[in-house]
Scaffold this active site. Structure first.
Site, PDB file in Angstrom:
ATOM      1  N   ASP A  39      52.690  -2.323  -3.679  1.00 16.02           N
ATOM      2  CA  ASP A  39      52.457  -3.314  -4.741  1.00 16.02           C
ATOM      3  C   ASP A  39      51.010  -3.283  -5.202  1.00 16.02           C
ATOM      4  O   ASP A  39      50.721  -3.378  -6.400  1.00 16.02           O
ATOM      5  CB  ASP A  39      52.785  -4.726  -4.239  1.00 16.02           C
ATOM      6  CG  ASP A  39      54.284  -4.986  -4.182  1.00 16.02           C
ATOM      7  OD1 ASP A  39      55.045  -4.198  -4.783  1.00 16.02           O
ATOM      8  OD2 ASP A  39      54.695  -5.957  -3.522  1.00 16.02           O
TER       9      ASP A  39
ATOM     10  N   ASP B  64      50.997  -5.673   0.631  1.00 12.29           N
ATOM     11  CA  ASP B  64      51.927  -4.568   0.419  1.00 12.29           C
ATOM     12  C   ASP B  64      51.187  -3.443  -0.306  1.00 12.29           C
ATOM     13  O   ASP B  64      50.774  -3.600  -1.458  1.00 12.29           O
ATOM     14  CB  ASP B  64      53.123  -5.048  -0.417  1.00 12.29           C
ATOM     15  CG  ASP B  64      54.185  -3.971  -0.533  1.00 12.29           C
ATOM     16  OD1 ASP B  64      55.292  -4.172  -0.016  1.00 12.29           O
ATOM     17  OD2 ASP B  64      53.897  -2.900  -1.138  1.00 12.29           O
TER      18      ASP B  64
ATOM     19  N   THR C 284      66.380  -6.430   8.016  1.00 17.02           N
ATOM     20  CA  THR C 284      66.440  -5.792   9.346  1.00 17.02           C
ATOM     21  C   THR C 284      65.123  -5.100   9.683  1.00 17.02           C
ATOM     22  O   THR C 284      64.890  -4.752  10.837  1.00 17.02           O
ATOM     23  CB  THR C 284      67.546  -4.730   9.391  1.00 17.02           C
ATOM     24  OG1 THR C 284      67.203  -3.692   8.452  1.00 17.02           O
ATOM     25  CG2 THR C 284      68.903  -5.307   9.017  1.00 17.02           C
TER      26      THR C 284
ATOM     27  N   ARG D 177      62.222  -0.029   3.221  1.00 15.80           N
ATOM     28  CA  ARG D 177      62.403  -0.910   4.366  1.00 15.80           C
ATOM     29  C   ARG D 177      63.326  -2.046   3.976  1.00 15.80           C
ATOM     30  O   ARG D 177      63.038  -2.796   3.039  1.00 15.80           O
ATOM     31  CB  ARG D 177      61.032  -1.452   4.781  1.00 15.80           C
ATOM     32  CG  ARG D 177      61.083  -2.224   6.066  1.00 15.80           C
ATOM     33  CD  ARG D 177      59.705  -2.457   6.622  1.00 15.80           C
ATOM     34  NE  ARG D 177      58.859  -3.250   5.742  1.00 15.80           N
ATOM     35  CZ  ARG D 177      57.880  -4.017   6.179  1.00 15.80           C
ATOM     36  NH1 ARG D 177      57.620  -4.081   7.458  1.00 15.80           N
ATOM     37  NH2 ARG D 177      57.139  -4.693   5.336  1.00 15.80           N
TER      38      ARG D 177
HETATM   39  N1  URA Z   1      53.832  -2.109   4.478  1.00 11.33           N
HETATM   40  C1  URA Z   1      52.842  -2.585   3.700  1.00 11.33           C
HETATM   41  O1  URA Z   1      52.672  -2.162   2.562  1.00 11.33           O
HETATM   42  N2  URA Z   1      52.037  -3.538   4.198  1.00 11.33           N
HETATM   43  C2  URA Z   1      52.165  -4.022   5.443  1.00 11.33           C
HETATM   44  O2  URA Z   1      51.380  -4.878   5.845  1.00 11.33           O
HETATM   45  C3  URA Z   1      53.215  -3.520   6.241  1.00 11.33           C
HETATM   46  C4  URA Z   1      54.029  -2.571   5.739  1.00 11.33           C
END
Ligand code: URA
Length: 210
Positions: free
Chosen positions: A204, A201, A109, A105
């Site tokens: 992560d 995330d 954007t 991602r």
């Molecule tokens: N991707 C993620 O890992 N966490 C989110 O909250 C949104 C997209």
């Protein structure tokens, strides 16, 4: 599956999800919980798989016993966080064929950028289960499913851990034929595209990056 959205509200799923949301949960425990939840979600998303019978012999007698029908299904991990869901499901369905769609991602954007695509042959004859823990804006999920359809897939389901209303709406608009199975629908997205309250995330948290 007839429903476009299925929320798996099983107590074990909800309990494990709460532990995963907690920011004090370690990477190792987070990964283990994701593995466990993935199997409970997979149980739900596969509950109407077609069956046939085959003649077998038990130690006692012969019988026509139920077995999965049709071509082996395809599990597609949307990299990188999809791999956290993939492993547990692959253990549960070891004969499944596995593919990977690499999308990241763009943080500015929020649009998906493709960097890898490798999927099993004869996708058109298989049930395809695409997995990605977080259905946030829906941009990368929609893009991944676009690619799977271009590769021939006709019967696709989408499995995630958490979904935002925005992502569900985007998927429903772009791919109304793709049922979604999730453990929860959260409140909203924040300005950075993160799910609120969410769990941060997912990549992560499972890989200990950041
Ligand atoms: N991707 C993620 O890992 N966490 C989110 O909250 C949104 C997209």
């Amino acid at each position: 599956m007839s429903e476009h959205l299925t929320v798996v509200d099983h107590p074990l799923v909800q309990h494990k999800l709460t532990l995963m949301r907690d920011k004090n949960t370690s990477t190792a425990v987070f990964r283990q919980l994701l593995r466990e939840i993935s199997q409970l979600l997979a149980y739900e998303i596969t509950r109407d798989l077609e069956m046939e019978t085959k003649r077998i012999e038990t130690p006692i007698t012969e019988m026509d016993a139920p077995t999965l029908a049709g071509k082996k299904l395809a599990l597609i991990s949307i990299l990188r966080a999809g791999n956290g869901l993939l492993e547990g499901i692959h253990d549960l369905i070891p004969s499944a064929r596995v593919g990977f769609v690499g999308l990241y991602r763009d943080e500015e954007t929020l649009q998906p950028v493709q960097y890898y695509f490798k999927v099993p042959a004869e996708l058109e004859d298989r049930l395809v289960i695409a997995v990605d823990p977080m259905l946030a804006t829906g941009n990368s999920s929609v893009a991944a499913i676009d690619l799977l359809k271009e590769a021939g897939a006709k019967n696709i389901r989408f499995l995630c851990l958490l979904a935002a209303p925005e992502g569900i709406a985007r998927m429903k608009e772009a791919h109304p034929d793709v049922p979604i199975v999730t453990a929860a629908v959260d409140e909203k997205l924040n300005e950075k595209g993160y799910i609120v309250p969410g769990l941060g995330d997912a990549g992560d948290r499972m890989f200990g990056t950041k």
